[in-house]
Design an enzyme around this catalytic site. Sequence first.
Site, PDB file in Angstrom:
ATOM      1  N   ASP A 106      -2.640  28.003 -11.573  1.00  0.00           N
ATOM      2  CA  ASP A 106      -3.678  27.002 -11.361  1.00  0.00           C
ATOM      3  C   ASP A 106      -3.634  26.570  -9.887  1.00  0.00           C
ATOM      4  O   ASP A 106      -4.148  27.278  -9.026  1.00  0.00           O
ATOM      5  CB  ASP A 106      -3.414  25.861 -12.349  1.00  0.00           C
ATOM      6  CG  ASP A 106      -4.504  24.818 -12.398  1.00  0.00           C
ATOM      7  OD1 ASP A 106      -5.643  25.124 -12.014  1.00  0.00           O
ATOM      8  OD2 ASP A 106      -4.227  23.683 -12.822  1.00  0.00           O
ATOM      9  N   ASP A 162      -0.753  25.017 -23.687  1.00  0.00           N
ATOM     10  CA  ASP A 162      -0.853  23.799 -24.487  1.00  0.00           C
ATOM     11  C   ASP A 162      -1.790  22.766 -23.873  1.00  0.00           C
ATOM     12  O   ASP A 162      -2.117  22.816 -22.685  1.00  0.00           O
ATOM     13  CB  ASP A 162       0.522  23.135 -24.611  1.00  0.00           C
ATOM     14  CG  ASP A 162       0.966  22.492 -23.290  1.00  0.00           C
ATOM     15  OD1 ASP A 162       0.932  23.173 -22.255  1.00  0.00           O
ATOM     16  OD2 ASP A 162       1.318  21.297 -23.287  1.00  0.00           O
TER      17      ASP A 162
END
Length: 182
Positions: A106, A162
């Site tokens: 990311d 998650d």
Amino acid sequence: MTNEVPENFEILYSQQQIQSWVEKIAAEIEEAYPKGEEIVCVGVLKGAWIFHSDLVRALKREVRIDFIRAASYGSGTESSGSVRILKDIETEIENKHVLLVEEIVDSGRTLNFIKKRLANSGPKSVKIAALLDKKERREVPCDPDFVGAVVPNHFVVGYGLDWAERYRCLKDIYIVKDEVLH
Ligand code: IMP
Ligand code: MG
């Protein structure tokens, strides 16, 4: 942890699509390293544990496995900016090929930090295999050597990923829509 898929989750990548990327990455790794040379495959906990287990089993050669755990996210969906090591590798990596295995890149902070840190231990090489790459979100340099797919800027869950510790065990990868997140 439930494996039921909430109604408002939108499927992004199927198990079949994910497995085809695992196979593709494994083939590229086999090409990239000299035959017979051992690779230490370091999974970045927790998110990469499923990808790591699929990837090491898709490789043709014997590998060593290890794990590292770093924290950059709290319970939300934004990186805090700082990285801490919560669990270090246990393998002696001097003069060895190290492959960092990550499910998604990311901002790049986690891997940028981990890669520099492992490079200090004198490995023969340090490369990165990432299933997904959110390239447009990069804040610090991080260029994975093996990538399944470049993904758009969505928050995704499943296959190890998650949302506040939930949905890791879903078999496919889903987008959590903005209106659900906020
Ligand atoms: P980075 O340090 O910002 O590159 O963050 C990397 C870590 O953030 C990944 O290994 C994931 O654990 C987590 N992460 C980034 N994007 C997502 C996402 O869309 N869903 C779930 N976790 C994510
Ligand atoms: Mg991760």
